[in-house]
Write a protein that holds these residues in place. Structure first.
Motif, PDB file in Angstrom:
ATOM      1  N   GLN A  60      -7.612  -5.835   2.919  1.00 45.11           N
ATOM      2  CA  GLN A  60      -8.926  -4.795   3.281  1.00 45.11           C
ATOM      3  C   GLN A  60      -8.881  -4.601   4.679  1.00 45.11           C
ATOM      4  N   TRP A  61      -8.792  -5.494   5.641  1.00 44.45           N
ATOM      5  CA  TRP A  61      -8.926  -5.353   7.028  1.00 44.45           C
ATOM      6  C   TRP A  61      -7.731  -4.391   7.434  1.00 44.45           C
ATOM      7  N   LEU A  62      -6.547  -4.660   6.929  1.00 49.39           N
ATOM      8  CA  LEU A  62      -5.403  -3.638   7.456  1.00 49.39           C
ATOM      9  C   LEU A  62      -5.586  -2.267   6.861  1.00 49.39           C
ATOM     10  N   ALA A  63      -6.151  -2.216   5.710  1.00 42.95           N
ATOM     11  CA  ALA A  63      -6.517  -0.561   5.055  1.00 42.95           C
ATOM     12  C   ALA A  63      -7.277   0.129   6.036  1.00 42.95           C
ATOM     13  N   ARG A  64      -7.758  -0.147   7.143  1.00 45.61           N
ATOM     14  CA  ARG A  64      -8.877   0.489   7.900  1.00 45.61           C
ATOM     15  C   ARG A  64      -7.905   1.660   8.783  1.00 45.61           C
ATOM     16  N   PHE A  65      -6.676   1.062   9.071  1.00 48.50           N
ATOM     17  CA  PHE A  65      -5.608   1.761  10.015  1.00 48.50           C
ATOM     18  C   PHE A  65      -4.799   2.722   9.023  1.00 48.50           C
ATOM     19  N   PRO A  66      -4.587   4.112   9.339  1.00 46.24           N
ATOM     20  CA  PRO A  66      -4.138   5.154   8.617  1.00 46.24           C
ATOM     21  C   PRO A  66      -2.426   4.814   7.747  1.00 46.24           C
ATOM     22  N   ALA A  67      -1.818   3.916   9.108  1.00 48.32           N
ATOM     23  CA  ALA A  67      -0.631   3.793   8.752  1.00 48.32           C
ATOM     24  C   ALA A  67      -0.608   3.167   7.592  1.00 48.32           C
ATOM     25  N   TRP A  68      -1.254   2.036   7.012  1.00 50.38           N
ATOM     26  CA  TRP A  68      -1.250   1.321   6.028  1.00 50.38           C
ATOM     27  C   TRP A  68      -1.420   2.116   4.692  1.00 50.38           C
ATOM     28  N   GLY A  69      -2.198   3.202   4.780  1.00 51.38           N
ATOM     29  CA  GLY A  69      -2.420   4.030   3.464  1.00 51.38           C
ATOM     30  C   GLY A  69      -1.183   4.908   3.429  1.00 51.38           C
ATOM     31  N   GLU A  70      -0.116   5.112   4.596  1.00 48.97           N
ATOM     32  CA  GLU A  70       0.950   6.121   4.490  1.00 48.97           C
ATOM     33  C   GLU A  70       2.392   5.345   3.885  1.00 48.97           C
ATOM     34  N   VAL A  71       2.068   4.152   3.359  1.00 48.51           N
ATOM     35  CA  VAL A  71       3.241   3.547   2.790  1.00 48.51           C
ATOM     36  C   VAL A  71       2.894   3.226   1.574  1.00 48.51           C
ATOM     37  N   GLY A  72       3.944   3.300   0.451  1.00 48.57           N
ATOM     38  CA  GLY A  72       3.610   3.096  -0.730  1.00 48.57           C
ATOM     39  C   GLY A  72       3.508   1.749  -1.246  1.00 48.57           C
ATOM     40  N   PRO A  73       2.899   1.267  -2.201  1.00 50.91           N
ATOM     41  CA  PRO A  73       2.776  -0.126  -2.805  1.00 50.91           C
ATOM     42  C   PRO A  73       3.798  -0.609  -2.825  1.00 50.91           C
ATOM     43  N   ASP A  74       4.873  -0.106  -3.559  1.00 49.56           N
ATOM     44  CA  ASP A  74       6.178  -0.660  -3.763  1.00 49.56           C
ATOM     45  C   ASP A  74       6.842  -0.997  -2.484  1.00 49.56           C
ATOM     46  N   VAL A  75       6.657  -0.105  -1.255  1.00 49.56           N
ATOM     47  CA  VAL A  75       7.325  -0.700  -0.359  1.00 49.56           C
ATOM     48  C   VAL A  75       6.931  -1.892   0.577  1.00 49.56           C
ATOM     49  N   LEU A  76       5.416  -2.219   0.463  1.00 51.74           N
ATOM     50  CA  LEU A  76       5.028  -3.347   0.631  1.00 51.74           C
ATOM     51  C   LEU A  76       5.074  -4.646  -0.142  1.00 51.74           C
ATOM     52  N   ASP A  77       5.281  -4.118  -1.411  1.00 51.47           N
ATOM     53  CA  ASP A  77       5.959  -5.491  -2.296  1.00 51.47           C
ATOM     54  C   ASP A  77       7.169  -5.642  -1.881  1.00 51.47           C
ATOM     55  N   ASP A  78       8.183  -4.779  -1.449  1.00 50.40           N
ATOM     56  CA  ASP A  78       9.406  -5.140  -1.271  1.00 50.40           C
ATOM     57  C   ASP A  78       9.328  -5.882   0.214  1.00 50.40           C
ATOM     58  N   PHE A  79       8.444  -5.390   1.082  1.00 47.28           N
ATOM     59  CA  PHE A  79       8.583  -6.189   2.398  1.00 47.28           C
ATOM     60  C   PHE A  79       7.994  -7.554   2.308  1.00 47.28           C
TER      61      PHE A  79
END
Length: 261
Positions: free
Chosen positions: A202-221
């Motif tokens: 929730q804190w990280l979601a305030r930054f535009p870059a967080w919303g520009e990457v897909g959930p599948d990419v974050l899952d993989d990371f």
């Protein structure tokens, strides 16, 4: 492994004394990238000194020196001077007075970190041969590639709250990558500071870059980062590796829960 100041050759200590006018030494309590790391106090003020002698140590410190000289902005300490003597590379950085940042939920230091992240998110990587995402993290994904300067180690030990604002120190692992990579690595430090994985995101979601990457990419990371630290956290490994295995594991488990992604 840290080396005791008393083992430095006289040619090195004399050069330091000449630059600061005599000195008092206070060894750094945290970090392990440099063989010598200490606050040096003399009549001309304070500098934070790093020195290295081994091949690996010199390469690492030379890299940090080049990055620090290339990084311009109010969030990174300046390089005051550097020299080589008796086989040692010695670098004097701007000394940053203040406590390490508190990244726990509700801390005012989070606002300072947020300001720094906005600035970093707009900072192009300098032309100094930075790490690649795979070279730094040990795993890769095409979405990790980019042209931004990414510090990659924004734990509290590298964040100092000074009277003039937040300073980010220790650029030894700086990487050229997509800006969201900085945020993804930061998740582990937020969790380690008391955030739940949900609160961290929730804190990280305030930054535009967080919303520009897909959930599948974050899952993989999250999965690959957790797997890396789980492998490193062996019975004889230092406590910080076990901590990172715990924190990255919490985030990966959270992201594997369908309702959270």
């Amino acid at each position: 492994m840290r080396t005791d100041w008393a083992t430095l050759p006289e040619a090195v200590t004399k050069e330091v004394a000449d630059r600061v006018g005599g000195f008092h030494i206070s060894p750094a309590a945290t970090g392990d990238h440099a063989e010598i790391a200490a606050t040096v106090t003399g009549p001309t003020g304070k500098v934070f000194l790093k020195a290295a002698h081994s091949d690996f140590g010199v390469r690492s410190l030379r890299f940090e020196l080049r990055v620090s000289e290339a990084v311009s902005g109010s969030h990174s300490p300046a390089v005051r001077w550097h020299f080589k003597a008796a086989g040692w590379l010695v670098v004097g950085f701007e000394h940053c007075d203040g406590p390490h940042a508190d990244l726990s939920p509700g801390s005012p230091d989070l606002d300072l970190l947020g300001e720094a992240l906005v600035a970093l998110g707009k900072t192009q990587a300098p032309d100094v041969g930075l790490f690649s995402p795979k070279g730094r993290l040990g795993f890769e994904h095409p979405a990790m590639d980019g042209d931004n300067l990414v510090h990659t180690d924004l734990g509290p030990a590298n964040l100092i709250v000074t009277p003039d604002g937040l300073r980010i120190v220790d650029w030894a692992m700086a990487t050229k990558a997509a800006p969201w990579v900085e945020l993804a690595i930061l998740a582990q430090w937020l969790i380690g500071s008391g955030h739940t994985p949900e609160q961290a995101e929730q804190w990280l979601a305030r930054f535009p870059a967080w919303g520009e990457v897909g959930p599948d990419v974050l899952d993989d990371f999250a999965f690959k980062n957790a797997a890396k630290w789980a492998t490193k956290a062996q019975p004889n490994s230092p406590a910080w590796m076990h901590n990172l295995a715990d924190w990255t594991g919490q985030w990966s488990t959270y992201r594997r829960t369908p309702e959270n992604t």
